[in-house]
Scaffold this active site. Structure first.
Site, PDB file in Angstrom:
ATOM      1  N   ASN A  20       1.869  16.433  28.361  1.00  0.00           N
ATOM      2  CA  ASN A  20       0.775  15.888  28.241  1.00  0.00           C
ATOM      3  C   ASN A  20       0.829  14.383  27.668  1.00  0.00           C
ATOM      4  O   ASN A  20       0.172  13.500  27.916  1.00  0.00           O
ATOM      5  CB  ASN A  20      -0.300  16.528  27.226  1.00  0.00           C
ATOM      6  N   TYR A  21       2.190  14.220  27.226  1.00  0.00           N
ATOM      7  CA  TYR A  21       2.668  12.587  26.956  1.00  0.00           C
ATOM      8  C   TYR A  21       3.563  12.306  28.106  1.00  0.00           C
ATOM      9  O   TYR A  21       4.830  11.769  27.946  1.00  0.00           O
ATOM     10  CB  TYR A  21       3.439  12.376  25.671  1.00  0.00           C
ATOM     11  N   ARG A  22       2.937  12.022  29.275  1.00  0.00           N
ATOM     12  CA  ARG A  22       3.788  11.836  30.499  1.00  0.00           C
ATOM     13  C   ARG A  22       4.581  10.753  30.568  1.00  0.00           C
ATOM     14  O   ARG A  22       4.007   9.686  29.858  1.00  0.00           O
ATOM     15  CB  ARG A  22       2.718  11.527  31.856  1.00  0.00           C
ATOM     16  N   TYR A  66       7.121  16.517  25.742  1.00  0.00           N
ATOM     17  CA  TYR A  66       5.792  16.944  26.096  1.00  0.00           C
ATOM     18  C   TYR A  66       5.059  16.710  27.360  1.00  0.00           C
ATOM     19  O   TYR A  66       4.825  15.444  27.414  1.00  0.00           O
ATOM     20  CB  TYR A  66       5.093  16.688  24.724  1.00  0.00           C
ATOM     21  N   TYR A  86      -2.003  21.221  21.718  1.00  0.00           N
ATOM     22  CA  TYR A  86      -1.751  21.389  20.290  1.00  0.00           C
ATOM     23  C   TYR A  86      -2.674  20.653  19.603  1.00  0.00           C
ATOM     24  O   TYR A  86      -3.382  19.557  19.783  1.00  0.00           O
ATOM     25  CB  TYR A  86      -0.272  20.918  20.046  1.00  0.00           C
TER      26      TYR A  86
END
Length: 380
Positions: free
Chosen positions: A322-324, A320, A86
């Site tokens: 990609n924010y593990r 999200y 994003y």
């Protein structure tokens, strides 16, 4: 095997292993070729290229074309798109993953597959289903979008005294009139220079700086994320700020949704956080002295995250990918089960998690590609 191309790996899953020893790293940093075709409104980009390099190469060919991905220019494009990707143009054009036309991936059998060869199920899964579960992405073919030759950007800084909660509510409801935007706050520039502006480069920085690639500095931080679907009450916002200021390294970023994001189905890609989402919140607490104050900051982050629970999405509490965040669950070596992985999979992907597991079971039943939060196959 750990696959590294992302550049911004929040839990380090692309270069460390908490569950299996020994391990190897497949580093894609040298795969940086970018082939822009303005006539086709498309580009083939290798997984190791950064978003900044992709933006620069597009702008070098056309001042009227861009790509709607992240604002951090050192992001590796390979891992970035696997989680959705994003950025500042998502309300207009959707995610980076929504603007992918083709890909080339090495599967568990060592075959290099394009979209036609891999099939639509696997092509669906890699565009937002998280990295490291289905194969090694070598190339993405992206759809370019049309941007104005001149774009307008601005920054307005407010203190708590100037913008308390009641003013914030009005801002959100009335198209930002309370920002007090003045002509001196606004300047016109090109799309590529707006990329530099949003990324925080000083005024006058040349776009060529984007070709420097990934930074080498080490940053210590812990991050989490939430998706908000209902307006947070004014009273709660006042309490939130007090909690927020108790930590000396906290950052919050609120990204507005709506627009194109609400028009794309939750099942169009694995990224499900679409219609009904007001905004996403990222929380990050950073420090510079390594392990000395790590425990203090991580403990505070967890407490603040728990404090926010009543005000964010529920059933699941969306997060999200990609924010593990390993706090929400972790695989147990190669024996992980669907029910065990549900703890994090449903929060990242909602109902799309079931389809991701089915794809994984088909293309990698032996679970060759795995990590602490990879998609598990169903056992036969």
């Amino acid at each position: 095997m750990r696959i590294r191309s992302g550049g911004h790996d929040y839990e380090g899953l692309s270069y460390v292993s908490l569950i299996e020893q020994p391990f190897m790293i497949l580093d894609l940093v040298k795969l940086r070729e970018i082939d822009v075709n303005i006539a086709q409104n498309a580009a083939w980009i290798q997984a190791g290229a950064t978003t900044g390099e992709v933006y620069y190469r597009i702008s070098a060919k056309s001042a009227k074309h861009g790509y709607p991905a992240g604002i951090c220019t050192s992001l590796g494009i390979g891992g970035h798109i696997t989680g959705g990707a994003y950025g500042s143009m998502m309300r207009k054009f959707g995610l980076g993953a929504d603007n992918v036309l083709d890909a080339k991936i090495v599967d568990a059998n060592g075959r290099i597959l394009d979209r036609k060869a891999m099939g639509e199920d696997l092509f669906w899964a890699i565009r937002g289903g998280g990295g490291g579960s289905f194969g090694v992405i070598l190339w993405w073919k992206i759809q370019l979008v049309h941007v104005p030759q001149i774009v307008t950007v601005f920054t307005v800084t407010k203190t708590l005294e100037q913008g308390r909660a009641n003013r914030l509510i009005k801002v959100m409801k009335q198209s930002f009139p309370e920002l007090g935007l003045k002509r001196k706050d606004v300047f016109e520039t090109s799309w590529i220079n707006s990329v530099l502006y949003i990324a925080g480069y000083p005024d006058g920085t040349k776009p060529e700086i984007l070709l420097q690639g990934k930074p080498t500095m080490k940053v210590y931080f812990k991050a989490k994320s939430d998706f908000v679907r209902k307006v947070i009450p004014e009273k709660s916002l006042n309490s939130l700020w007090k909690k927020f200021l108790q930590d000396d390294g906290l950052l919050m970023i609120w990204n507005p949704y709506g627009g194109k994001m609400s028009k794309i189905s939750e099942s169009a890609t694995p990224f499900p956080h679409r219609k009904g989402t007001l905004y996403k919140v990222q929380y990050a607490s950073g420090w510079i002295d390594g392990e000395t104050s790590m425990e203090k900051h991580i403990d505070w982050m967890r407490k603040f995250y728990n404090y926010m629970a009543p005000y964010v999405s529920k059933n699941p509490r969306e997060t999200y990918v990609n924010y593990r965040d390993l706090d929400i669950g972790m695989n147990l070596k190669n024996s992980t089960s669907f029910s065990h992985a549900w703890s994090f999979g449903y929060r990242y992907f909602k109902d799309n998690f079931v389809r991701l597991v089915k794809v994984k079971s088909k293309v990698d039943p032996s679970n060759f590609f795995r990590h602490e939060q990879s998609i598990p196959p169903l056992k036969g």
